[in-house]
Write an enzyme that holds these catalytic residues in place. Structure first.
Site, PDB file in Angstrom:
ATOM      1  N   HIS A   1     -15.662 159.543  -0.050  1.00  0.00           N
ATOM      2  CA  HIS A   1     -14.341 159.494   0.080  1.00  0.00           C
ATOM      3  C   HIS A   1     -13.901 158.313   0.893  1.00  0.00           C
ATOM      4  O   HIS A   1     -14.771 157.339   1.291  1.00  0.00           O
ATOM      5  CB  HIS A   1     -13.944 160.601   1.179  1.00  0.00           C
ATOM      6  CG  HIS A   1     -14.287 160.380   2.405  1.00  0.00           C
ATOM      7  ND1 HIS A   1     -13.396 159.710   3.511  1.00  0.00           N
ATOM      8  CD2 HIS A   1     -15.388 160.565   3.299  1.00  0.00           C
ATOM      9  CE1 HIS A   1     -13.956 159.622   4.625  1.00  0.00           C
ATOM     10  NE2 HIS A   1     -15.153 159.907   4.569  1.00  0.00           N
ATOM     11  N   CYS A   2     -12.738 157.875   0.644  1.00  0.00           N
ATOM     12  CA  CYS A   2     -12.158 156.843   1.431  1.00  0.00           C
ATOM     13  C   CYS A   2     -10.606 157.277   1.993  1.00  0.00           C
ATOM     14  O   CYS A   2     -10.667 158.637   2.298  1.00  0.00           O
ATOM     15  CB  CYS A   2     -11.856 155.689   0.411  1.00  0.00           C
ATOM     16  SG  CYS A   2     -10.877 155.920  -1.057  1.00  0.00           S
TER      17      CYS A   2
END
EC number: 3.1.3.16
Length: 625
Positions: free
Chosen positions: A245-246
């Protein structure tokens, strides 16, 4: 006027749908939206009147009529004399009474009232009708997504977690911080591709990895790809799920997921991008990360090329196969001048020697490949014959050469391997032109012949490398001063003064005495009798094809007798002062090609050889007064 007709007629979506299903003869449906909206999707069989400011102003000023604005396909309905019902709709108007007087729909309705008896407005507009009856709407199909890596993300506000592979998820910071969502999907490993996103409290340090990069056009994500892939594989080996994820799950985390697909599934960057895009349409890596994905793809291809055969350890070249004990080494073709040094080096490293010496140390991969390539070089017999058919050239400068004690048996065919040659006979001014003397290669060469300094010696018979073109020059000046000029009429130009005759007037004979021009029924050929008429002959004289045999020598003798006649009977040219100037500079350049002769015949087979050869030549005789 239209403004006085209140309340305005309305029509709901169901009634319009029933009218459209009734087939031809239904109402005229007018779409008052913009052309882009109409072109995308509109009610079946509707026509468009674009709601632009220009059209609105021209309608208000009366400079354009409704018939001119309607498309030509529906203009017949406007011009029909029978009563025509009209239904107008925009995007989402539900109540016509709330329309402003200066709105485009109000102005359009007022103009339509002056042309048609019944004008109604669709309640709820196109939005309501398309949601209730999508089958009665038409338009151009939605444009396919571009197939390049730079296609934009779709407007999906929040898609949540996305499962890319059974053990790999893609999401945003909001998804990772949702403990219930993480537990529900069994995710226990987190790969954080950001500098600012916090680490979840319920994830231990051993199952958390951070890639500290920002989403801009300067960050280098390429050095982190291999470490990220190792972390994902670690979670897979532990039979756990991992999420990458970011901040939004669109650019940085999507790039890592694409790189993982490329590495583990062997896909190209384009195919891996589509693989992830199909599962999470909102991804859109920036161009900086897309370029690094292309670099990563090149590095994967280079790594696969270096590894080569899976059975061969990378970095260790496969040793060349060595022959068995007592078996002969493979025969190599004769090395050329360019590959002689390379071939010798390869032969020294080619395995065990005949004496059983240990093999040389392993060579680099490039050298081993070169050795194997050299061992496979073989020339067929056809290629060898083509090599022997190459033209060779040499030049002879001859003044006079005569050896009465040496008499050859007859001109023979050239040595094996010496194929068609380019002959140039050139004598300097003031020297007599006669038969060429034997070349140094001939066993009948005169011992007094002295080669010129620029002559290139013939390579030894055992030499494997031979140039396809040879150059040879001979100078017989000393022999000319020591030997008499006799018996040199075989190749002399017809009509020239004979040996021992003073040059009288008209020393040049008419061209009628010259040999005939070669023709299909009388080509050039060799004359054995003329060849035997002089000593130390290398080349046979040339005559017509009808001349070979005993008649050839008699023709030459008749020409000798003709030249022996008194020269004072001929007039025209002054007498030459000295015998040395009787013969002037003459040049003869001949070029002929002949095929290789399997059986080397001598003497009587020369005529047959001459018939097989294809000959073309030119003779130029210049007399200087």
């Amino acid at each position: 006027m239209a403004g006085d007709r209140l309340p305005r007629k309305v029509m709901d979506a169901k009634k319009l749908a029933s009218l459209l299903r009734g087939g031809p003869g239904g109402p005229l449906v007018i779409d008052s939206r913009s052309f882009v909206e109409y072109n995308s999707w509109h009610v079946l069989s509707s026509v468009n009147i674009c709601c632009s400011k220009l059209v609105k102003r021209r309608l208000q000023q009366g400079k354009v009529t409704i018939a001119e604005l309607i498309q030509p396909a529906a203009r017949s309905q406007v011009e029909a004399t029978e009563p025509q019902d009209v239904v107008v709709y925009d995007q989402s108007t539900r109540d016509a009474s709330v329309l402003a007087a200066d709105s485009f729909l109000s102005i359009l309705l007022s103009k339509l009232d002056g042309c048609f008896d019944s004008v109604a407005i669709l309640t709820g507009g196109f939005a309501t009708f398309s949601s209730c009856f999508p089958g009665l709407c038409e338009g151009k199909p939605a444009a396919l997504l571009p197939m390049s890596l730079s296609q934009p993300c779709l407007p999906v506000p929040s898609v949540g977690l996305t499962r890319i592979l059974p053990h790999l998820y893609l999401g945003s910071q909001k998804d990772v911080l949702n403990k219930d969502l993480m537990t529900q999907n069994g995710i226990s490993y987190v790969l954080n591709a950001s500098n600012s996103c916090p680490k979840p409290d319920f994830i231990c340090e051993s199952r958390f990895m951070r890639v500290p990069i920002n989403d801009n056009y300067c960050e280098k994500l390429l050095p982190w790809l291999d470490k990220s892939i190792e972390f994902i594989d670690k979670a897979k080996l532990s039979s756990c799920q991992v999420i990458v994820h970011c901040l939004a799950g669109i650019s940085r985390s999507a790039t890592i997921a694409i790189a993982y697909i490329m590495k583990t599934m062997g896909m190209s960057s384009d195919d891996a991008y589509r693989f992830v895009k199909d599962r999470r349409p909102s991804i859109s890596p920036n161009f900086n990360f897309l370029g690094q994905l292309l670099e990563y793809e090149r590095s994967l291809k280079l790594l696969a090329a270096l590894q080569g055969d899976p059975g061969t350890p990378s970095g260790t070249p496969e040793p060349p196969p060595s022959p068995a004990a007592g078996a002969p080494l493979p025969r190599l073709p004769p090395p050329t001048s360019e590959s002689a040094a390379t071939g010798n080096a390869a032969a020294r490293e080619g395995g065990l020697s005949a004496g059983g010496e240990p093999p040389a140390p392993p060579t680099p991969p490039a050298t081993s490949a070169l050795q194997q390539g050299l061992r496979g070089l073989h020339l067929s017999s056809d290629r060898l014959q083509d090599t022997n058919r190459l033209k060779r050239s040499f030049s002879l400068d001859i003044k006079s050469a005569y050896a009465p004690s040496r008499r050859p048996d007859g001109p023979g065919p050239p040595d094996p391997g010496e194929a068609p040659k380019l002959c140039k006979l050139d004598s300097p001014s003031g020297a007599a032109l006669g038969l060429s003397s034997p070349s140094p290669d001939s066993p009948d060469a005169a011992p007094e012949a002295r080669p010129r300094p620029r002559r290139r010696p013939r390579p030894p018979a055992g030499s494997p490398a031979r140039s396809p073109a040879h150059s040879l020059g001979l100078n017989f000046g000393d022999a000319a001063r020591q030997t008499p000029r006799h018996g040199l009429s075989a190749l002399s130009a017809p009509g020239l003064p004979g040996p021992g005759q003073p040059a009288g007037p008209g020393a040049w004979a008419p061209p009628l005495d010259s040999p005939g021009t070669p023709s299909p029924d009388g080509p050039w050929c060799f004359s054995p009798e003329g060849a035997q008429g002089a000593g130390g002959v290398l080349f046979a004289p040339f005559g017509r094809a009808g001349a070979p045999g005993p008649g050839g020598g008699s023709d030459l003798r008749r020409r000798e007798a003709a030249r022996a006649e008194p020269r004072d009977a001929r007039t025209g040219w002054p007498e030459e002062p000295a015998p040395e100037t009787q013969f002037k500079r003459r040049s003869c350049q001949m070029e002929f090609e002949e095929g290789m002769v399997e059986g080397r015949a001598r003497g009587e087979e020369l005529a047959a050889l001459g018939k097989q050869a294809s000959f073309s030549g030119s003779v130029e005789v210049i007399e200087v007064s």
